[in-house]
Design an enzyme around this catalytic site. Structure first.
Site, PDB file in Angstrom:
ATOM      1  N   LYS A   1       0.936 -29.161  10.491  1.00  0.00           N
ATOM      2  CA  LYS A   1       2.088 -29.358  11.390  1.00  0.00           C
ATOM      3  C   LYS A   1       1.902 -28.588  12.702  1.00  0.00           C
ATOM      4  CE  LYS A   1       5.274 -27.797   8.522  1.00  0.00           C
ATOM      5  NZ  LYS A   1       4.431 -27.337   7.409  1.00  0.00           N
TER       6      LYS A   1
ATOM      7  N   ARG B   1      13.930 -26.668   6.725  1.00  0.00           N
ATOM      8  CA  ARG B   1      13.238 -26.504   5.442  1.00  0.00           C
ATOM      9  C   ARG B   1      14.197 -26.613   4.269  1.00  0.00           C
ATOM     10  NH1 ARG B   1       8.674 -23.222   7.724  1.00  0.00           N
ATOM     11  NH2 ARG B   1       7.106 -22.967   6.126  1.00  0.00           N
TER      12      ARG B   1
ATOM     13  N   ARG C   1      -7.673 -20.239   5.993  1.00  0.00           N
ATOM     14  CA  ARG C   1      -7.148 -20.288   7.363  1.00  0.00           C
ATOM     15  C   ARG C   1      -7.296 -18.925   8.048  1.00  0.00           C
ATOM     16  NH1 ARG C   1      -1.164 -22.634   8.375  1.00  0.00           N
ATOM     17  NH2 ARG C   1      -0.385 -20.852   7.197  1.00  0.00           N
TER      18      ARG C   1
ATOM     19  N   ARG D   1      -3.179 -14.475   7.592  1.00  0.00           N
ATOM     20  CA  ARG D   1      -1.741 -14.273   7.427  1.00  0.00           C
ATOM     21  C   ARG D   1      -1.458 -13.707   6.036  1.00  0.00           C
ATOM     22  NH1 ARG D   1       1.470 -19.613   9.457  1.00  0.00           N
ATOM     23  NH2 ARG D   1       2.630 -19.059   7.578  1.00  0.00           N
TER      24      ARG D   1
ATOM     25  N   ARG E   1       4.568 -20.640  -2.053  1.00  0.00           N
ATOM     26  CA  ARG E   1       5.126 -21.431  -0.942  1.00  0.00           C
ATOM     27  C   ARG E   1       5.159 -22.924  -1.272  1.00  0.00           C
ATOM     28  NH1 ARG E   1       1.323 -19.451   3.423  1.00  0.00           N
ATOM     29  NH2 ARG E   1       2.414 -20.712   4.952  1.00  0.00           N
TER      30      ARG E   1
HETATM   31  P1  AMP Z   1       5.372 -21.234   8.704  1.00  0.00           P
HETATM   32  O1  AMP Z   1       4.614 -20.542   9.801  1.00  0.00           O
HETATM   33  O2  AMP Z   1       6.150 -22.425   9.162  1.00  0.00           O
HETATM   34  O3  AMP Z   1       4.509 -21.532   7.505  1.00  0.00           O
HETATM   35  O4  AMP Z   1       6.486 -20.190   8.210  1.00  0.00           O
HETATM   36  C1  AMP Z   1       6.120 -18.933   7.665  1.00  0.00           C
HETATM   37  C2  AMP Z   1       7.279 -18.342   6.900  1.00  0.00           C
HETATM   38  O5  AMP Z   1       8.373 -18.112   7.781  1.00  0.00           O
HETATM   39  C3  AMP Z   1       7.856 -19.195   5.774  1.00  0.00           C
HETATM   40  O6  AMP Z   1       7.127 -19.119   4.559  1.00  0.00           O
HETATM   41  C4  AMP Z   1       9.249 -18.599   5.649  1.00  0.00           C
HETATM   42  O7  AMP Z   1       9.201 -17.335   5.008  1.00  0.00           O
HETATM   43  C5  AMP Z   1       9.612 -18.344   7.113  1.00  0.00           C
HETATM   44  N1  AMP Z   1      10.234 -19.543   7.706  1.00  0.00           N
HETATM   45  C6  AMP Z   1       9.735 -20.298   8.710  1.00  0.00           C
HETATM   46  N2  AMP Z   1      10.569 -21.326   8.988  1.00  0.00           N
HETATM   47  C7  AMP Z   1      11.604 -21.204   8.142  1.00  0.00           C
HETATM   48  C8  AMP Z   1      12.782 -21.957   7.903  1.00  0.00           C
HETATM   49  N3  AMP Z   1      13.051 -23.077   8.609  1.00  0.00           N
HETATM   50  N4  AMP Z   1      13.633 -21.535   6.938  1.00  0.00           N
HETATM   51  C9  AMP Z   1      13.400 -20.416   6.230  1.00  0.00           C
HETATM   52  N5  AMP Z   1      12.301 -19.662   6.366  1.00  0.00           N
HETATM   53  C10 AMP Z   1      11.401 -20.041   7.315  1.00  0.00           C
END
Ligand code: AMP
Length: 212
Positions: free
Chosen positions: A13, A86, A125, A156, A167
């Site tokens: 994404k 989400r 990654r 990360r 996740r």
């Molecule tokens: P991402 O970079 O999109 O994979 O997001 C990393 C982490 O940030 C996720 O695993 C959540 O802990 C938090 N996070 C990001 N976006 C959201 C969201 N829309 N709702 C809740 N937690 C989020």
């Protein structure tokens, strides 16, 4: 035009949102990036969210919606939403917020990839500390520094195998219901996320009625 990108963590994404931003002048908003910036700046929100993120859990709807709205700054046209919504609650809040501005989510793209492939991608990654560019150690031209800006690469904390597996579970439980929600509300376009970055980009562009 507002676009929502849905899909497992690691489905591509962020990479595709960045390409869409560069090619079509849309605005990429990643809630994950927004939270990581808060963590980096050691804000109260960042300090509170740090362990939640590292463990692969979701930040509360209330916190994430506030953070998103603060960063959209009333420019609700031409956004690519990456990693948001989400949960169903977030989706409904976004619909309401956009409707107040006379806008809507025009396209929802689902990047499809198997859980197995996602785990492989997440655990291999690497991300640039400086510019956020994403790389994979199995790519043939992978180097141990950012190919875009020369910055240092890091893993990360939530890309550990344990966190990554968690996740995926969180996605299945909390985010998957959005597929049905958007299939009914907006219509949803499915794109095969296992293809090359350029092929996926072409397919998304075609689904959006754009071409480059
Ligand atoms: P991402 O970079 O999109 O994979 O997001 C990393 C982490 O940030 C996720 O695993 C959540 O802990 C938090 N996070 C990001 N976006 C959201 C969201 N829309 N709702 C809740 N937690 C989020």
């Amino acid at each position: 035009m507002n676009i929502i990108l849905l899909g497992f963590p690691g489905a591509g994404k962020g990479t595709q949102a960045q390409k869409l931003q560069d090619a079509y002048g849309l605005r990429h908003i990643s809630t994950g990036d927004l939270i990581r910036a808060e963590i980096e700046a050691k804000t109260p929100l960042g300090l509170e969210a740090r362990d939640t993120i590292a463990g692969g859990n979701l930040v509360s709807d209330e916190v994430i919606i506030k953070l998103l709205v603060k960063n959209i700054k009333d420019e609700t046209e031409g956004i690519i939403f990456d990693g948001f919504p989400r949960t169903l609650e977030q989706a409904k809040a976004l619909d309401k917020y956009l409707a107040q501005k006379g806008q809507k989510a025009d396209f929802v793209i689902l990047l499809e990839l198997s859980g197995e492939e996602v785990l492989k991608r997440l655990t291999s990654r690497r991300v640039c500390k400086k510019c956020g560019a994403v790389f994979n150690i199995h790519d043939k031209d992978f180097k141990n520094a950012c190919a875009k800006c020369g910055g240092e690469l890091y893993i990360r904390p939530d890309d550990s195998l344990e966190s990554a597996k968690h996740r995926l579970e969180v996605f299945r439980k909390e985010t998957k219901p959005l597929i049905v929600y958007y299939e009914k509300a907006t219509g949803l376009k499915r794109v095969d996320g296992s293809k090359s970055i350029d092929e996926v980009f072409k397919e998304i562009s075609a689904a959006l009625g754009l071409s480059k």
